[in-house]
Design an enzyme around this catalytic site. Structure first.
Site, PDB file in Angstrom:
ATOM      1  N   LYS A  20      23.802 -19.502 -13.778  1.00  0.00           N
ATOM      2  CA  LYS A  20      23.185 -18.598 -14.758  1.00  0.00           C
ATOM      3  C   LYS A  20      21.887 -19.203 -15.318  1.00  0.00           C
ATOM      4  CE  LYS A  20      26.762 -18.373 -17.592  1.00  0.00           C
ATOM      5  NZ  LYS A  20      27.796 -19.179 -16.944  1.00  0.00           N
ATOM      6  N   ARG A  95      30.505 -14.104 -24.549  1.00  0.00           N
ATOM      7  CA  ARG A  95      31.559 -14.796 -23.810  1.00  0.00           C
ATOM      8  C   ARG A  95      32.945 -14.330 -24.232  1.00  0.00           C
ATOM      9  NH1 ARG A  95      28.535 -19.587 -22.588  1.00  0.00           N
ATOM     10  NH2 ARG A  95      29.564 -21.209 -21.446  1.00  0.00           N
ATOM     11  N   ARG A 140      25.658 -31.835 -11.806  1.00  0.00           N
ATOM     12  CA  ARG A 140      24.487 -31.263 -12.480  1.00  0.00           C
ATOM     13  C   ARG A 140      23.774 -32.288 -13.369  1.00  0.00           C
ATOM     14  NH1 ARG A 140      25.176 -25.638 -15.432  1.00  0.00           N
ATOM     15  NH2 ARG A 140      26.793 -26.682 -16.658  1.00  0.00           N
ATOM     16  N   ARG A 173      25.111 -33.516 -18.990  1.00  0.00           N
ATOM     17  CA  ARG A 173      25.751 -32.893 -20.157  1.00  0.00           C
ATOM     18  C   ARG A 173      27.129 -33.506 -20.395  1.00  0.00           C
ATOM     19  NH1 ARG A 173      25.229 -26.491 -19.539  1.00  0.00           N
ATOM     20  NH2 ARG A 173      27.279 -26.701 -20.472  1.00  0.00           N
ATOM     21  N   ARG A 184      37.003 -25.291 -19.546  1.00  0.00           N
ATOM     22  CA  ARG A 184      36.024 -24.203 -19.586  1.00  0.00           C
ATOM     23  C   ARG A 184      36.465 -23.055 -18.671  1.00  0.00           C
ATOM     24  NH1 ARG A 184      30.883 -27.682 -18.471  1.00  0.00           N
ATOM     25  NH2 ARG A 184      29.647 -25.794 -18.533  1.00  0.00           N
TER      26      ARG A 184
HETATM   27  P1  AMP Z   1      26.856 -23.230 -21.515  1.00  0.00           P
HETATM   28  O1  AMP Z   1      25.615 -24.051 -21.636  1.00  0.00           O
HETATM   29  O2  AMP Z   1      26.570 -21.762 -21.529  1.00  0.00           O
HETATM   30  O3  AMP Z   1      27.716 -23.643 -20.352  1.00  0.00           O
HETATM   31  O4  AMP Z   1      27.724 -23.510 -22.833  1.00  0.00           O
HETATM   32  C1  AMP Z   1      28.199 -24.814 -23.120  1.00  0.00           C
HETATM   33  C2  AMP Z   1      29.242 -24.745 -24.215  1.00  0.00           C
HETATM   34  O5  AMP Z   1      28.648 -24.208 -25.408  1.00  0.00           O
HETATM   35  C3  AMP Z   1      30.450 -23.849 -23.937  1.00  0.00           C
HETATM   36  O6  AMP Z   1      31.460 -24.500 -23.174  1.00  0.00           O
HETATM   37  C4  AMP Z   1      30.901 -23.532 -25.354  1.00  0.00           C
HETATM   38  O7  AMP Z   1      31.575 -24.636 -25.942  1.00  0.00           O
HETATM   39  C5  AMP Z   1      29.570 -23.371 -26.090  1.00  0.00           C
HETATM   40  N1  AMP Z   1      29.062 -21.978 -26.009  1.00  0.00           N
HETATM   41  C6  AMP Z   1      27.931 -21.545 -25.400  1.00  0.00           C
HETATM   42  N2  AMP Z   1      27.788 -20.216 -25.509  1.00  0.00           N
HETATM   43  C7  AMP Z   1      28.876 -19.782 -26.189  1.00  0.00           C
HETATM   44  C8  AMP Z   1      29.326 -18.506 -26.594  1.00  0.00           C
HETATM   45  N3  AMP Z   1      28.638 -17.377 -26.303  1.00  0.00           N
HETATM   46  N4  AMP Z   1      30.499 -18.419 -27.295  1.00  0.00           N
HETATM   47  C9  AMP Z   1      31.204 -19.527 -27.598  1.00  0.00           C
HETATM   48  N5  AMP Z   1      30.854 -20.770 -27.216  1.00  0.00           N
HETATM   49  C10 AMP Z   1      29.685 -20.905 -26.526  1.00  0.00           C
END
Ligand code: AMP
Length: 233
Positions: A20, A95, A140, A173, A184
């Site tokens: 994404k 999400r 990554r 990360r 996740r």
């Molecule tokens: P991402 O970078 O999108 O993979 O997000 C990394 C982490 O941030 C996720 O595993 C969640 O802990 C938190 N996070 C990001 N976006 C959301 C969201 N829309 N709702 C809840 N937690 C989020």
């Protein structure tokens, strides 16, 4: 001259590691509209040591979602900025069904207060097999400056740990571990998969195969966006 195609507001959906972020960056460059990544906004808050960042860090490191209230407020503030007028790409949000419903209602209220017709959201889900995702996630690495995404297995930088583009150090990360990935994925199946159904029921939805070259996936997403907008959305 024909108007350049503008996709308006777009949601990129898909499990952790489907690409994404990579695709959102490419679409941002192609269409000149901003990427809004709730994960990036949260990581920026952690780096700056804000209260929001402190509240989110533990949950993120364990692969759990932060609260709907927290992310909805962040997205509301981001959508109030002027650069979203011509469209935007939401990456990693909504999400949960709670977030999707909040967003739908928020967009209606923004449209009413603007007094103008705003294109409805369209959603594209990127699908990739779970075993492929694990290597994508654990391999990554992300540039600390320009946020360009590498992978030590599939797309390594020329010099280990250094960004090809600007020479800045690459970061791993803290939630890109196998344990956090498993969590996740659980959160994804339980909470995020219903969001796909939410948008597909409204007919504003396409799915693309994400297990191909980056360019092929971008082309498939862009084709989907044109098709979605052509059918009057
Ligand atoms: P991402 O970078 O999108 O993979 O997000 C990394 C982490 O941030 C996720 O595993 C969640 O802990 C938190 N996070 C990001 N976006 C959301 C969201 N829309 N709702 C809840 N937690 C989020």
């Amino acid at each position: 001259m024909a108007e350049p195609f503008l996709p308006g507001p777009v949601l990129l959906l898909g499990a952790p590691g489907v690409g994404k972020g990579t695709q959102a960056q490419l679409l941002m460059a192609d269409y000149g509209i901003p990427q809004i990544s709730t994960g990036d906004i949260l990581r920026d808050n952690i780096a700056r040591g804000t209260d929001l960042g402190k509240a989110a860090k533990g949950l993120m490191d364990q692969g759990q979602l932060v609260s709907d209230e927290m992310v909805n407020e962040m997205v509301g503030a981001r959508l109030a900025q002027p650069d979203v007028k011509r469209g935007y790409i939401l990456d990693g949000y909504p999400r949960t069904i709670g977030q999707a419903e909040w967003l739908d209602a928020h967009l209606v209220s923004l449209e009413q207060s603007a007094g103008a017709v705003v294109l409805p959201l369209v959603a594209v889900n990127i699908r990739v097999d779970e075993q492929v995702l694990l290597r994508r996630i654990t391999g990554r690495r992300i540039c600390s400056q320009c946020k360009h995404i590498y992978n030590v297995y599939f797309k390594a930088p020329k010099r280990e740990g250094i960004c090809d583009i600007d020479g800045a150090p690459l970061q791993h990360r803290s939630d890109d571990t196998e344990a956090a990935f498993t969590e996740r994925m659980k959160a994804y199946h339980a909470l995020t998969a219903p969001v796909i159904e939410h948008y597909s029921k409204q007919g504003r939805f396409r799915e693309v195969d994400g297990d191909r070259s980056v360019e092929a996936v971008t082309a498939a997403i862009e084709l989907s966006l044109r098709q979605l907008r052509q059918v009057g959305l």
